[in-house]
Design a protein around this motif. Structure first.
Motif, short mmCIF file in Angstrom:
data_model
loop_
_atom_site.label_atom_id
_atom_site.label_comp_id
_atom_site.label_asym_id
_atom_site.label_seq_id
_atom_site.Cartn_x
_atom_site.Cartn_y
_atom_site.Cartn_z
N SER A 91 -5.65 -10.69 -1.47
CA SER A 91 -6.83 -10.24 -2.20
C SER A 91 -6.44 -9.22 -3.25
O SER A 91 -5.34 -8.64 -3.19
CB SER A 91 -7.87 -9.59 -1.26
N ALA A 92 -7.36 -9.02 -4.18
CA ALA A 92 -7.12 -8.04 -5.25
C ALA A 92 -6.83 -6.69 -4.60
O ALA A 92 -7.46 -6.31 -3.62
CB ALA A 92 -8.32 -7.96 -6.17
N GLY A 93 -5.85 -5.99 -5.14
CA GLY A 93 -5.49 -4.68 -4.61
C GLY A 93 -4.32 -4.71 -3.65
O GLY A 93 -3.75 -3.67 -3.33
N ASP A 94 -3.93 -5.91 -3.17
CA ASP A 94 -2.79 -5.99 -2.25
C ASP A 94 -1.49 -5.58 -2.97
O ASP A 94 -1.27 -5.94 -4.12
CB ASP A 94 -2.60 -7.44 -1.76
N ARG A 95 -0.65 -4.88 -2.24
CA ARG A 95 0.70 -4.57 -2.76
C ARG A 95 1.62 -5.70 -2.33
O ARG A 95 1.70 -6.06 -1.16
CB ARG A 95 1.21 -3.25 -2.17
N VAL A 96 2.33 -6.27 -3.31
CA VAL A 96 3.19 -7.42 -3.02
C VAL A 96 4.53 -7.27 -3.74
O VAL A 96 4.68 -6.44 -4.63
CB VAL A 96 2.54 -8.75 -3.48
N ALA A 97 5.47 -8.10 -3.31
CA ALA A 97 6.75 -8.19 -4.00
C ALA A 97 7.22 -9.64 -3.89
O ALA A 97 6.73 -10.40 -3.06
CB ALA A 97 7.78 -7.26 -3.37
N TYR A 98 8.16 -10.00 -4.75
CA TYR A 98 8.73 -11.34 -4.66
C TYR A 98 10.16 -11.33 -5.17
O TYR A 98 10.57 -10.40 -5.91
CB TYR A 98 7.88 -12.37 -5.44
N ALA A 99 10.92 -12.33 -4.79
CA ALA A 99 12.30 -12.48 -5.25
C ALA A 99 12.58 -13.98 -5.28
O ALA A 99 13.15 -14.52 -4.35
CB ALA A 99 13.26 -11.77 -4.31
N CYS A 100 12.14 -14.65 -6.32
CA CYS A 100 12.23 -16.11 -6.36
C CYS A 100 11.94 -16.61 -7.77
O CYS A 100 11.37 -15.90 -8.58
CB CYS A 100 11.22 -16.71 -5.39
N LEU A 116 5.20 -14.91 -2.14
CA LEU A 116 4.92 -13.47 -2.24
C LEU A 116 5.00 -12.83 -0.87
O LEU A 116 4.67 -13.44 0.15
CB LEU A 116 3.51 -13.24 -2.78
N VAL A 117 5.42 -11.58 -0.85
CA VAL A 117 5.57 -10.83 0.39
C VAL A 117 4.62 -9.64 0.34
O VAL A 117 4.59 -8.92 -0.65
CB VAL A 117 7.03 -10.32 0.49
N HIS A 118 3.84 -9.45 1.39
CA HIS A 118 3.02 -8.23 1.48
C HIS A 118 3.92 -7.03 1.74
O HIS A 118 4.84 -7.12 2.54
CB HIS A 118 2.01 -8.35 2.63
N LEU A 119 3.64 -5.92 1.09
CA LEU A 119 4.44 -4.71 1.32
C LEU A 119 3.71 -3.77 2.27
O LEU A 119 2.54 -3.45 2.06
CB LEU A 119 4.71 -3.98 0.00
N ALA A 120 4.42 -3.34 3.31
CA ALA A 120 3.85 -2.35 4.21
C ALA A 120 3.89 -0.99 3.54
O ALA A 120 4.61 -0.78 2.56
CB ALA A 120 4.67 -2.32 5.51
N ASP A 121 3.09 -0.03 4.07
CA ASP A 121 2.96 1.26 3.43
C ASP A 121 4.27 2.03 3.33
O ASP A 121 4.44 2.86 2.45
CB ASP A 121 1.93 2.13 4.19
N THR A 148 8.38 1.41 -0.46
CA THR A 148 7.87 1.73 -1.79
C THR A 148 8.08 0.54 -2.73
O THR A 148 8.94 -0.32 -2.50
CB THR A 148 8.61 2.94 -2.40
N ASP A 149 7.30 0.51 -3.79
CA ASP A 149 7.46 -0.54 -4.80
C ASP A 149 8.87 -0.54 -5.36
O ASP A 149 9.47 -1.58 -5.61
CB ASP A 149 6.47 -0.32 -5.96
N GLU A 150 9.38 0.66 -5.57
CA GLU A 150 10.69 0.77 -6.21
C GLU A 150 11.78 0.19 -5.31
O GLU A 150 12.66 -0.55 -5.78
CB GLU A 150 10.99 2.24 -6.53
#
Lengths: 508, 145
Positions: A262-271, A288-293, A296-298
């Motif tokens: 959903s909108a607002g989810d923090r995600v990352a990908y490597a593909c 896509l992978v959900h990021l736990a708290d 960090t994004d970085e």
């Protein structure tokens, strides 16, 4: 003063030839006379004034300084500072021109110098034949190997980060769409070439498809695969296109057929597909992978692709067991750092190679048992000495051309060479019959084959995040660049002077 | 300013190709689209400033002034004075460079000009392909072995 001028026609596009020649430190990857080369003081390879220090196959050492380089004119010149031969006052220049009927390149290599009279003919012949003509032939062969391939050398050279070409490659539109169509800033490669081809532009952001999500990137990962995409070494990116395969961000919008995000989810990908070097993009959410708290994004953007790679390299391609001796090249690089820490945690004895003393200290801090500075010492000999003549059980080699032969020599009986990249150039042709002398195993893993479905990817992501949480691996804060500064990030990455990961920061 | 660049490999030594192309009045003998040419006011064809007036096979007439000619660089530059093409400030250079590997020649032909923006693409195609590359192909053919 004598003048030497040699020229030839190379059957390849001018940008492809220029990408090879403009790398002032890259001549050891193609010229047959050169064994090893480095830029003094870690300067970027294309900065005027940079000095390359190189060793010939016969042991002679030379220093040459870059005097001028123009990407517009595809021209560079340099002079000799030190040499074992009296090529006094030697100044040389290289220039390329496109041949527009067909897709060939005119290459001229000229120089002036003042030899002692009694050695004039000998030195003119040496420069003409052994340097210039041999160089023409070598680049021709390099390009032929890349384009034709052979039973051993694959086309395109497969690396860990060489997924199969995606079906829907994002293309930069030729002009900004008018009206209310959304746009985004992105780095666009208009044509294959050097870092200067990475230019910031506004491109169209197509309407969201039902099965897509729109991501606003917060941090974008930089990987060597992006360099291969930029130069055309891999055809994952067809110009004009946006490079990049790794990022973290926030979902802005979700297509009607998407569930689980959903909108607002923090995600990352490597593909794949490529397209991460942008402020925003649309993407299918499967990988896509959900990021736990606590991630960090970085750290996600700097580590996900490398962490997933390290996971399958150490657990699947070769399952590292306690007590094994593991050789890791480019150990101060983004993926090298992860391999060192993780292999040690698995109970292996870690022997790492690096190119400088600074990098050696970094790798020692990460827990490598032995560090070899390969520019100073033959690493294969060193591995044999450190292991009492036994050799390594497995070698992780993403350096390619410069290290492949040494990696084979450094392996134990029934050792395993995992060749997963070619930062220094393709490995060339090898006769596998010779591997029988030690019953060696060779692997050439392809990132996509381990990660292209959620089922394959998930265990690696989970294992990597778990390793991060438990402190098994640490991802050091990456070096940040603005998105617009992508060209400099690539220059630094290619100059072999960076340690750890590099990331691009889009505008907040 | 619009720029056009074309190049081609001619299968002959540069000195031999130059003998033909240095003659500013010789277009009819090698460029397939030129019908006839003369140098105005009885000037020499290698005199800087001389004007060639030539007719195309489609009937068009062009006048060009020789701006530079170098037997050292194997290059010549000229400007258009009059032509049916709507171009301004048109300056072109034809130059030859020896290719030592095989004793061949790189022939390059480039032009810069101003024109109406909506005509730019068509003119670039017309000059680049229709004129320069066509003429270089003819040259290539002529020296073909």
């Amino acid at each position: 003063m004598v003048k030497v001028c040699q020229s030839t026609i190379i059957e390849a596009p001018v940008d492809e030839v220029w990408a090879i020649l403009r790398d002032f430190n890259g001549h050891d990857r193609w010229h047959p006379a050169i064994a090893f080369s480095e830029i003094e003081g870690g300067e970027p390879v294309d900065v005027v004034g940079a000095v390359r220090h190189f060793r010939l196959n016969d042991g002679g050492e030379l220093r040459e300084q870059l005097l001028a380089l123009s990407d517009r004119d595809r021209r560079l010149s340099y002079c000799l500072l030190e040499a074992p031969l009296p090529l006094m006052g030697y100044v040389a220049s290289i220039r390329l021109k496109p041949v527009t009927d067909g897709n060939a390149t005119f290459w001229e290599w000229r120089s002036e110098f003042q030899p002692p009279a009694h050695r004039r003919d000998e030195l003119v012949r040496l420069v003409t034949e052994d340097i210039y003509q041999a160089g023409f032939a070598a680049v021709r062969n390099l390009l032929k190997r890349r384009s034709v391939g052979s039973p051993v050398e694959t086309r395109p050279p497969q690396a860990i980060v060489a997924p199969t070409p995606p079906i829907n490659m994002p293309h930069a539109p030729s002009r900004i769409a008018p009206g209310q169509t959304a746009t985004t800033a992105a780095i666009v490669v208009e044509r294959y070439g050097g870092p200067e081809e990475l230019r910031l532009r506004d491109i169209e952001l197509p309407p969201l498809a039902p099965n897509e999500v729109r991501i606003r990137h917060t941090v974008i990962g930089v990987n060597f695969i992006d360099v291969y995409c930029r130069t055309g070494f891999f055809d994952l990116l067809k110009p004009p296109g946006v490079p990049g395969m790794e990022a973290a961000g926030i979902i802005e919008a979700v297509g009607s057929a998407v569930s689980g995000f959903s909108a607002g989810d923090r995600v990352a990908y490597a593909c794949p597909p490529v397209g991460a070097y942008s402020e925003r993009r649309n993407m299918a959410p499967e990988l896509l992978v959900h990021l736990a708290d606590d991630i960090t994004d970085e750290i996600a953007a700097a580590g996900l692709l490398k962490g997933v790679s390290a996971s399958f390299l150490l657990h699947d391609v070769h399952a590292v067991k306690p007590g094994e001796i593991v050789l890791i090249h480019a150990a101060a690089g983004g993926i090298g750092q992860l391999l060192v820490q993780w292999a040690r945690h698995l109970g292996a004895t870690v022997i790492a190679t690096v190119s400088s003393d600074d990098k050696a200290r970094t790798v020692e801090r990460l827990g490598a048992h032995h560090v070899i500075v390969y520019s100073r010492e033959n690493f294969a000999d060193a591995v044999m000495r450190l292991t009492g003549g036994r050799g390594a059980d497995v070698a992780y080699d993403a350096v390619g051309n410069d290290t492949f032969a040494g990696s084979l020599a450094a392996l134990a009986v029934r050792g395993h060479l995992v060749s997963f990249g070619q930062a220094s150039g393709p490995i060339g042709n090898w006769d596998i019959g010779r591997f029988a002398s030690k019953s060696l195993t060779i692997s050439r893993p392809n990132y996509a084959h381990f990660t292209d479905t959620p089922e394959k990817l998930e265990p690696h992501v989970a294992r990597f995040f778990q390793a991060l949480r438990q402190g098994v691996v640490k991802v050091e804060a990456p070096t940040r660049y603005g998105l617009a500064d992508a060209a400099n990030a690539h220059r630094d990455l290619e100059s072999r002077r960076t340690t750890g990961a590099l990331v691009l920061m889009p505008r907040p | 300013m619009t720029k056009v660049y074309v190049s081609s490999v001619i299968p002959a030594p540069a000195a031999e190709v130059w003998k033909l192309v240095r003659n500013f009045n010789a277009l009819p003998s090698w460029a397939p689209f030129v019908a006839e040419s003369r140098i105005e006011q009885s000037a020499q064809a290698d005199q800087i400033g001389c004007i060639r007036s030539f007719t195309l096979k489609d009937g068009g007439r062009i006048r060009e002034r020789l701006l530079a000619l170098s037997d050292y660089d194997l290059s010549c530059s000229y400007a258009i004075l009059e032509s049916p093409m709507a171009v301004e400030n048109y300056v072109a250079t034809l130059s030859l460079t020896p290719i030592t590997d095989g004793n061949l020649t790189l022939a390059e032909w480039q032009a810069e000009f101003d024109c109406a923006p909506d005509r730019e693409a068509a003119l670039m195609h017309q000059i680049g392909n229709g004129v320069f590359q066509t003429a270089l192909s003819a040259l290539k053919h002529r020296f073909g072995r």
